[in-house]
Write a protein that holds these residues in place. Structure first.
Motif, short mmCIF file in Angstrom:
data_model
loop_
_atom_site.label_atom_id
_atom_site.label_comp_id
_atom_site.label_asym_id
_atom_site.label_seq_id
_atom_site.Cartn_x
_atom_site.Cartn_y
_atom_site.Cartn_z
N CYS A 1 -2.30 80.16 35.73
CA CYS A 1 -2.57 81.25 34.78
C CYS A 1 -2.57 82.60 35.49
O CYS A 1 -2.00 83.58 34.99
CB CYS A 1 -3.89 81.00 34.08
SG CYS A 1 -4.20 82.06 32.66
N ALA A 2 -3.21 82.67 36.67
CA ALA A 2 -3.21 83.91 37.45
C ALA A 2 -1.81 84.27 37.90
O ALA A 2 -1.41 85.45 37.86
CB ALA A 2 -4.14 83.78 38.64
N ALA A 3 -1.02 83.28 38.32
CA ALA A 3 0.36 83.55 38.73
C ALA A 3 1.18 84.04 37.56
O ALA A 3 2.01 84.95 37.70
CB ALA A 3 0.97 82.29 39.33
N GLY A 4 0.98 83.46 36.36
CA GLY A 4 1.71 83.91 35.18
C GLY A 4 1.36 85.33 34.79
O GLY A 4 2.24 86.09 34.36
N TYR B 1 -9.59 82.04 30.24
CA TYR B 1 -9.23 80.64 30.50
C TYR B 1 -10.25 79.73 29.81
O TYR B 1 -11.46 79.79 30.11
CB TYR B 1 -9.20 80.34 31.99
CG TYR B 1 -8.71 78.95 32.32
CD1 TYR B 1 -7.35 78.66 32.29
CD2 TYR B 1 -9.61 77.94 32.65
CE1 TYR B 1 -6.90 77.38 32.58
CE2 TYR B 1 -9.16 76.67 32.94
CZ TYR B 1 -7.81 76.39 32.90
OH TYR B 1 -7.35 75.12 33.17
N ASP B 2 -9.77 78.91 28.88
CA ASP B 2 -10.60 77.96 28.18
C ASP B 2 -10.63 76.66 28.98
O ASP B 2 -9.63 75.94 29.06
CB ASP B 2 -10.05 77.72 26.76
CG ASP B 2 -11.04 77.00 25.87
OD1 ASP B 2 -11.81 76.16 26.40
OD2 ASP B 2 -11.07 77.26 24.65
N GLU C 1 -6.54 76.05 28.42
CA GLU C 1 -5.62 76.98 27.77
C GLU C 1 -5.83 78.38 28.34
O GLU C 1 -6.96 78.80 28.59
CB GLU C 1 -5.84 76.97 26.27
CG GLU C 1 -4.77 77.71 25.47
CD GLU C 1 -4.96 77.50 23.97
OE1 GLU C 1 -4.37 76.54 23.45
OE2 GLU C 1 -5.71 78.28 23.36
N CYS C 2 -4.72 79.12 28.50
CA CYS C 2 -4.74 80.43 29.15
C CYS C 2 -4.29 81.50 28.16
O CYS C 2 -3.25 81.35 27.51
CB CYS C 2 -3.83 80.42 30.37
SG CYS C 2 -3.66 82.00 31.20
N ASN D 1 -17.67 77.67 27.74
CA ASN D 1 -16.50 77.01 28.33
C ASN D 1 -15.31 77.95 28.53
O ASN D 1 -14.20 77.49 28.79
CB ASN D 1 -16.04 75.81 27.48
CG ASN D 1 -17.10 74.73 27.39
OD1 ASN D 1 -17.86 74.51 28.33
ND2 ASN D 1 -17.18 74.08 26.24
N VAL D 2 -15.51 79.25 28.39
CA VAL D 2 -14.42 80.22 28.58
C VAL D 2 -14.83 81.20 29.69
O VAL D 2 -15.96 81.68 29.70
CB VAL D 2 -14.09 80.97 27.28
CG1 VAL D 2 -12.97 81.99 27.53
CG2 VAL D 2 -13.69 79.99 26.19
N ASP D 3 -13.91 81.48 30.57
CA ASP D 3 -14.13 82.45 31.64
C ASP D 3 -13.12 83.58 31.51
O ASP D 3 -11.94 83.34 31.19
CB ASP D 3 -13.98 81.80 33.02
CG ASP D 3 -15.01 80.71 33.26
OD1 ASP D 3 -16.12 80.83 32.72
OD2 ASP D 3 -14.68 79.73 33.98
#
Length: 808
Positions: free
Chosen positions: A63-66, A80-81, A86-87, A106-108
């Motif tokens: 996700c960070a790379a995307g 991020y869930d 899921e991102c 559950n989400v950051d």
């Protein structure tokens, strides 16, 4: 053929430029080796705005790379869930005032942290000629713009705090000739992987002069800034701890002192005096980001006085009472202030102007597993000292040298809520596994575990998390050491006292059991013994001592007792088990001992029958002599290297035949051949041995004595002939007087024509040199005449004439 659209070509071009960009700026460095490290995690928070893009079944790293590589829009943050993996990518942050952060289980939320790629120098600028100005942006946004700049190679930026102006530039202190003092403007220099990455830059200033002390140990002229850093790193004549670089003269001033040793830096210089101060990052400072001239105000938990920055960093890393995330260091007084907070925790750092107080923030641990082969080190849960992420499966394999064990210390250990069984799937768990001599050992670390000592030299630790909750995590240090209790069953091994070659601990009580196969004995050799010195007499139990038992318990007979400092000694067991006991008291500790051992196997014997040839009596007598010689040599070798072994308790007796050492890969077979009695009387061997001892031995000794005498006579004759030959061919030596000639009192003629006296040489080996005859004079017909010499020494001619007349 399909022709790609302009939009597709544009996306490909931008993506290609991004790849080149990351390769050039060194994103994948030792400190920032993942895309995840470019973002800061905010636990159980979510951005209220709708996402620009959703990526399903993704990890945090992908996700960070995307987000970094996104080309359709400018991705500034993502959610991020953890439950559904899921991102959600966003083109804005909570600082844009178009969205806010809200609580979401559950989400950051991950916001960018490109500012970590730069080193900040407050109240300083690198240049007054910039490549681009970006108005009204935050420092983080300015750092992002510098990273993603495409038209030129952005190496840093100057940031005006009041106006929030961002000035991008491709200049560096090296290219611009140093930094300039400018109040209210901060310079952010991009970190690199070169020699300067091993140093903390404190910006404008230098070490102050100290009366009576030589501050700089070495000065090099005409070198670049990178070369100066490399020279300081490679210096061997002294321990280079810092250097001052003067840009105007390209001078590198290396010193063994840091600013804390000399009560701070000297910044009271004119701006035209272009100099910057750099200090080496010692072992523990490598774990921290440095922010000069800034502090976390009012959040200090513990204070240390009169320590160096490296010692302050070590205190923060080893702190067990609380999780130390940062520290402030006051250079002039050497004060260390540990804190549980960082700048982001308190809304930013407080900048002190040019007051010499600097802030150091611990870098996050990024590795999710790996192979550790050094004899000491440390590792932690990913993102330490922050909470770890969900869905982790990290594995660390720690390997140390053979015959050693690993001592683990859990500095901090918090895996959140736990059930009664730490290995339950509902828990986040750390699984410890190793293969020992007793079999596979596998268990899950509990919260109360403060340390662990392995039984082998190879241990695996696996960290597994779920999607339900997270926690602080763990940080573990380890080091290799010699085991205090061990069962040794492998051939050709070694062991030592704990800590060897360093000092062993006090009040030690260690046991080593060496167990060889049933048909072998144990040969033990001590290579080094250095224990507490004893008084005169035998070893006493009141002091440190080593005891070697001929069995598997301390009630067995004592083969040897060692104490004090002794030379290397060897011990061989009577059976296949040897026990070594080492005890120390609480008074004096020395380096201890080191020992090696190997298994000694007894000889494998077989009996064969050889029929003697039916020949004449002379042949039978010769054959008896040969057999007797072979048996005598065999007995001599057996008596030389081995001794008969005592009986076993069960009645078995070791063979008195010679033993041989068998390696792990080579098997040696020794066969003893027993011949029939030749003469049929049963006494053939004894008769042959008597004959050998009385006849062959005496004849051999006479032959050796006569050979030596003949050889000595030949050597003397050869030396006499050589001496006579060279005496006739070489002329007699002359006795040459050794005058102490000088340029002031002797002429060139006198130096060249000093008369020699010949002496008879009556011996070709000894030459007698006589004393010089000072009554000899020069020939007046060929006397040397020099007007300059006569003007300088007007009486020299008269003296020579007078001397000639007097000796005539």
């Amino acid at each position: 053929m399909l022709v790609p659209s302009f939009h597709t070509f544009k996306k490909f071009l931008v993506h290609f430029l991004l790849v080149l960009l990351f390769q050039n700026i060194g994103i994948f460095s030792a400190n920032l080796s993942t895309f995840r490290s470019l973002f800061t995690r905010m636990s159980q928070l979510q951005l209220s705005a709708l996402p620009n893009k959703v990526v399903k079944n993704a990890s945090v790293e992908s996700c960070a790379a995307g987000c970094v590589k996104e080309t359709d829009f400018e991705c500034k943050s993502f959610d991020y869930d953890n439950a559904i993996r899921e991102c959600h990518l966003h083109n804005n942050t909570h600082e844009d005032l178009v969205a806010i952060l809200k609580v979401a289980p559950n989400v950051d939320h991950y916001r960018s942290a490109f500012q970590k790629l730069f080193n900040r120098l407050p109240n300083q600028v690198v240049t007054i000629s910039h490549n681009r100005n970006v108005p009204r942006v935050s420092v983080e946004e300015c750092a992002r713009r510098c990273v993603f700049e495409m038209q030129f190679h952005c190496r840093g930026f100057d940031y005006e705090q009041d106006r929030k102006n961002c000035w991008l530039t491709d200049d560096t202190p090296q290219s611009s000739g140093g930094v300039l003092m400018r109040h209210g403007v901060d310079y952010y220099e991009k970190r690199n992987d070169g020699p300067l990455s091993k140093y903390v830059c404190y910006g404008f200033g230098s070490l102050p002069p100290m009366e009576g002390y030589q501050i700089y140990n070495k000065v090099m002229l005409g070198v670049t800034l990178d070369a100066c850093a490399q020279l300081c790193t490679a210096e061997t004549s002294f321990q280079c701890a810092s250097f001052d670089y003067m840009f105007t003269t390209q001078a590198c001033h290396m010193s063994q002192y840091v600013a804390a040793n000399v009560r701070g830096m000297d910044t009271n210089m004119t701006p035209q005096y272009r100099v910057m101060h750099y200090e080496k990052k010692e072992k523990f400072l490598e774990y921290f980001y440095a922010t000069p001239y800034a502090v976390v105000l009012g959040h200090n938990k513990k204070t240390y006085h009169r320590v160096t920055p490296n010692r302050c960093a070590r205190n923060c890393l080893e702190q067990k009472e609380f999780v130390c995330r940062s520290f402030d260091y006051q250079i002039q007084e050497g004060t260390c202030l540990l804190s549980t907070k960082t700048g982001s925790d308190v809304g930013g750092l407080y900048y002190q102007g040019l007051a010499q107080v600097h802030h150091f923030e611990m870098k996050p641990f990024l590795d999710c597993g790996g192979v550790l082969t050094s004899e000491s080190g440390n590792f932690a849960s990913p993102n330490w000292p922050r909470n770890y992420a969900h869905h982790l499966n990290c594995s660390w394999q720690i390997r140390v040298p053979r015959y050693k064990v690993i001592l683990f210390t859990f500095v901090h250990f918090d895996l959140g809520r736990q059930t009664r069984n730490p290995c339950d799937d509902a828990n986040d768990k750390l699984v410890i596994e190793e293969l020992t001599t007793h079999g596979l050992v596998r268990f899950c670390a509990a919260l109360h575990l403060g340390g662990y000592v392995s039984q082998a030299n190879n241990v695996t630790m696996q960290f597994v998390t779920n999607a339900q909750h997270d926690a602080q995590g763990f940080r573990i240090t380890y080091k290799s050491d010699w085991p205090c209790h061990a069962l040794l069953i492998e051939d050709n091994g070694e062991f030592a006292s704990p800590g060897w070659p360093a000092q062993y601990p006090a009040n030690s009580d260690c046991l080593w059991t060496i167990h060889a196969p049933h048909d072998a004995r144990v040969h033990l050799r001590f290579t080094s013994i250095d224990l507490e010195p004893h008084g005169v007499g035998h070893c006493s139990e009141r002091y440190d001592a080593i005891e070697v038992y001929d069995g598997d318990s301390p009630v067995a007979p004592v083969l040897k007792r060692f104490c004090g400092s002794e030379v290397a000694q060897s011990v061989t067991s009577s059976y296949n088990i040897l026990l070594i006991k080492f005890t120390s008291d609480s008074r004096v500790e020395r380096t201890g001992f080191h020992a090696t051992y190997m298994f000694v196997y007894r000889l494998t014997t077989t009996t064969t029958t050889t029929k003697a040839p039916t020949t004449t009596a002379k042949a039978r007598e010769d054959y008896s002599h040969i057999q007797a010689s072979s048996d005598l040599i065999q007995k001599a070798l057996t008596a030389m290297f081995f001794e008969p072994a005592p009986e076993y308790p069960d009645g078995n007796i070791f063979s008195t035949k010679p033993y041989t050492v068998l390696s792990a890969t080579t098997t040696t077979y020794i066969v003893n051949v027993k011949h029939d009695d030749i003469d049929g009387t049963g006494n053939g061997v004894d008769k042959t041995n008597n004959y050998y001892n009385n006849g062959v031995f005496i004849k051999t000794m006479w032959i050796l004595v006569v050979s030596l005498l003949v050889l000595l006579i030949l050597v003397v004759l050869v030396l006499a002939l050589v001496c006579r030959y060279y005496r006739r061919r070489i002329p007699k030596r002359r006795n040459v007087p050794n005058f102490p000639f000088t340029e002031e009192n002797l002429s060139l003629y006198e130096k060249k024509n000093a008369v020699d006296v010949e002496s008879e040489d009556h011996d070709c080996l000894d030459t007698v040199v006589s004393e010089p005859d000072f009554d000899l004079v020069l020939d007046p017909d060929i006397a040397f005449s020099n007007p300059l010499y006569e003007q300088r020494y007007p009486n020299s001619v008269e003296d020579n004439d007078a001397s000639h007349l007097s000796h005539g």
